[in-house]
Scaffold this motif. Sequence first.
Motif, PDB file in Angstrom:
ATOM      1  N   UNK A 288      -3.943 -15.009 -10.171  1.00 51.26           N
ATOM      2  CA  UNK A 288      -4.644 -15.425 -11.381  1.00 51.26           C
ATOM      3  C   UNK A 288      -3.846 -16.570 -11.987  1.00 51.26           C
ATOM      4  N   UNK A 289      -4.520 -17.468 -12.667  1.00 54.07           N
ATOM      5  CA  UNK A 289      -3.869 -18.641 -13.259  1.00 54.07           C
ATOM      6  C   UNK A 289      -3.956 -18.508 -14.779  1.00 54.07           C
ATOM      7  N   UNK A 290      -2.785 -18.477 -15.440  1.00 55.67           N
ATOM      8  CA  UNK A 290      -2.764 -18.283 -16.896  1.00 55.67           C
ATOM      9  C   UNK A 290      -2.634 -19.597 -17.661  1.00 55.67           C
ATOM     10  N   UNK A 322       6.150 -11.874 -21.890  1.00 56.33           N
ATOM     11  CA  UNK A 322       5.288 -10.828 -22.451  1.00 56.33           C
ATOM     12  C   UNK A 322       3.929 -10.815 -21.751  1.00 56.33           C
ATOM     13  N   UNK A 323       3.399 -12.003 -21.464  1.00 54.17           N
ATOM     14  CA  UNK A 323       2.112 -12.082 -20.760  1.00 54.17           C
ATOM     15  C   UNK A 323       2.234 -11.457 -19.377  1.00 54.17           C
ATOM     16  N   UNK A 324       3.299 -11.829 -18.651  1.00 49.13           N
ATOM     17  CA  UNK A 324       3.493 -11.308 -17.300  1.00 49.13           C
ATOM     18  C   UNK A 324       3.642  -9.787 -17.324  1.00 49.13           C
ATOM     19  N   UNK A 325       4.390  -9.283 -18.267  1.00 50.70           N
ATOM     20  CA  UNK A 325       4.566  -7.836 -18.387  1.00 50.70           C
ATOM     21  C   UNK A 325       3.240  -7.141 -18.710  1.00 50.70           C
ATOM     22  N   UNK A 326       2.478  -7.729 -19.619  1.00 55.59           N
ATOM     23  CA  UNK A 326       1.199  -7.124 -20.017  1.00 55.59           C
ATOM     24  C   UNK A 326       0.202  -7.094 -18.869  1.00 55.59           C
ATOM     25  N   UNK A 327       0.264  -8.097 -17.987  1.00 56.42           N
ATOM     26  CA  UNK A 327      -0.709  -8.189 -16.895  1.00 56.42           C
ATOM     27  C   UNK A 327      -0.204  -7.562 -15.602  1.00 56.42           C
ATOM     28  N   UNK A 328       0.969  -6.980 -15.624  1.00 56.08           N
ATOM     29  CA  UNK A 328       1.539  -6.380 -14.416  1.00 56.08           C
ATOM     30  C   UNK A 328       0.623  -5.339 -13.784  1.00 56.08           C
ATOM     31  N   UNK A 329      -0.082  -4.520 -14.571  1.00 56.22           N
ATOM     32  CA  UNK A 329      -0.975  -3.527 -13.946  1.00 56.22           C
ATOM     33  C   UNK A 329      -2.078  -4.143 -13.093  1.00 56.22           C
ATOM     34  N   UNK A 330      -2.368  -5.406 -13.291  1.00 59.42           N
ATOM     35  CA  UNK A 330      -3.412  -6.052 -12.490  1.00 59.42           C
ATOM     36  C   UNK A 330      -2.927  -6.356 -11.073  1.00 59.42           C
ATOM     37  N   UNK A 331      -1.595  -6.311 -10.872  1.00 54.35           N
ATOM     38  CA  UNK A 331      -1.011  -6.508  -9.544  1.00 54.35           C
ATOM     39  C   UNK A 331      -1.388  -7.866  -8.947  1.00 54.35           C
ATOM     40  N   UNK A 332      -1.271  -8.901  -9.764  1.00 55.66           N
ATOM     41  CA  UNK A 332      -1.574 -10.259  -9.309  1.00 55.66           C
ATOM     42  C   UNK A 332      -0.337 -11.154  -9.491  1.00 55.66           C
ATOM     43  N   UNK A 333      -0.221 -12.145  -8.644  1.00 62.12           N
ATOM     44  CA  UNK A 333       0.766 -13.211  -8.835  1.00 62.12           C
ATOM     45  C   UNK A 333       0.157 -14.190  -9.829  1.00 62.12           C
TER      46      UNK A 333
END
Length: 714
Positions: A288-290, A322-333
């Motif tokens: 995913x691209x943030x 914080x964004x990376x930590x919050x989105x960790x459950x999505x299991x995406x790079x």
Amino acid sequence: MHFHRIGSLLLVVTTVAPAQTSLKLIPIPREVRAGTERPLTHGVRIVCAAPCATEDRFAADDLSAALLARGVAVAETSGFRIELTRLADHPEARFTEEMRPEGYLINTTSTGLTVVGATAEGVFYGAQTVKQLVEGTGADAVLHEANIRDWPAMKYRGLDDDLSRGPITTLDFEKHMIRTIAAYKVNIYSPYFEHTQQYASNPLMSPPGGVTAEEARELVAYAKLYHVLVIPEQEAFGHLHHNLSWEQYQPLAETPHGAVLAPGQPGSIALIKQMFTELASLYPGPFLHIGADETVDLGLGQTKAEVDSRGLAAVYLDFLQKIVTALKPLNRRLLFWGDIAQDAPELLKGMPQSFKDSTIAIAWVYNPEARGYDRFLTPFTKAGFETWVSPSVNNFRKVYPDNNLAMANIQRFTADGQRLGSTGQLNTIWNDDGEGLFNQDWYGILFGAAAAWQKGESSIAAFQNSYGQVFHGDMTGDLNEAQKEMMLAHAVLRDQAKVGDGTNSIFWLDPMSADGLRIGTQVRPFAHELRLHAERALTLIAEARAAAPAPPPVSANPKSSNVYPSASTSLRETAAIDALELGARRMDLIGFKVQLADEIADGYQRAYSMQNTKDRKQREDVSRELSDINGVNGRIQDYIDAYSLLRDLYEQAWYQSNRAYALRPVLEHYDYTIGIWEGRSERLRSAQRQWADTRTLPTAASLGLPPPTSTPQP
């Protein structure tokens, strides 16, 4: 959207290393041994060797469809044999481990051509090269026999497409685009969203006309057939003005109705999780691209005290964590743009290894850089990040992309990225002012594809010599030359007139306004040369079209009713040719309107200076001068006619790729500009009546006309 760094400016037309092969191929394969031409008078027979995987059957059918579209007969039992097969069933000693993921071999003998790949991707890409080995149409088509060994230099070869600043392509066109980029071995498509992806969890985010969940799912499934991974980019830090204009999100805005989320607000992370959780369900895949570029408001509002205390980079990188930590459950790079973090190399080195492993930094620069691109990449590579490079087709705010800048940028940035270990290239399209047309961007898109696949510095000259034939089926070379003429036109404005290049702002500029008079002074000495380049492009386009009659209908096979539909020309990608013509016409008007403004000013001054004459001939000259300005074929009518024609052509070009959303503002700009000249026509008509009634004329200034550029001759 990214603002654009201006590096060294460079005209690229013919100078660079010679092509690696006499064959016209995009990308150029690693190893090519060209043979003779084989006439395809009796067509071809395309065979998928047993056991034929579903993906390989798709590649065979895709190749058949492409050849049928050119009028080449495709039969089941006759014609020159083209076989697609897997390495496991057709062992080849020359097939190395490095080639396995996406590489292929093409072997040609007197009895047939064989494409060998270890994977579905390899077989598919080999078939795409076969398409380019076939030249011509119908019974006149020939196959360039060749032995080829090929594999990509970069694992990820992508296109980032701006769908948030006006044009949003239709799903049908996106499918066409997927087919086309895949044919040139691009394997990533990244639609860029600020507010145009629709979210069921947040219906306020997208306006009517945005991308629906159903469209997203359908595009992902379609792209998978062509080995293209769709990676959505949803801005998650900056570039969120449209989202933050909603009152319910005002507490999250760094500044009132700004564009940046305030890192200190808990609701900021909640909003990001809401968007990306839904996004991940629509776009399955590893990435995913943030976004997170150009966070220009950061530290100007809610976060000012923290930024003043800790520094902008520290606050920025903390929020990214914080964004990376919050989105960790999505299991995406997670991909992110590197323009902010690159200025804090020591902080990057100190980032947790988990953050580095979870992200890929994308360095972006959109113009040629005389000092190279290392400084945009090394802050990340030295800190242990995986990197991609992101050049641009240089279409932003232009009547046509400036391929002088685009090609030099793409060539060198991609080569520097390869040297420094970047695993991907993400070429970009930006529609900053809402006027961009995707069909004008193919030249830069295809060169980006070539640069990412080919090892080292790709040859611009080889690409320029191949583009027209490979992409359009133009055997005359005229479309190649037309593209060069547009590059030369840009160079006139940039290097001689020194007004930037062929921007939309110059196209729209009123030549009788204060800015128009100033810039017109710079353009005036070069308007003639500018117009000759644009008009030469138009002539070349017309000649290419005239030289390409349609091939006759050809049956797919004796048992099938599938035939090639008749067409007006055998040229391919004709919408891109239309878009090139539109660009040339708009470029021509930039020079023409400066010339017309001078002629109007000078002509009126001549008329005004003769108004007290008693000489009958001079009185007639006054009427003639006024008619030349505002008559049936007068200069003002030239403006109205030119902008009116371009309005119609632009609307037609828009609908060749886009949905209706966001067209209206552009057409209103045309209507507004036409209205300016209609108003001037009315004022001049009043002056003409005054002359007929009283033999007097108002001053030029009272009519809103500029002073003359030369001394009038009474």
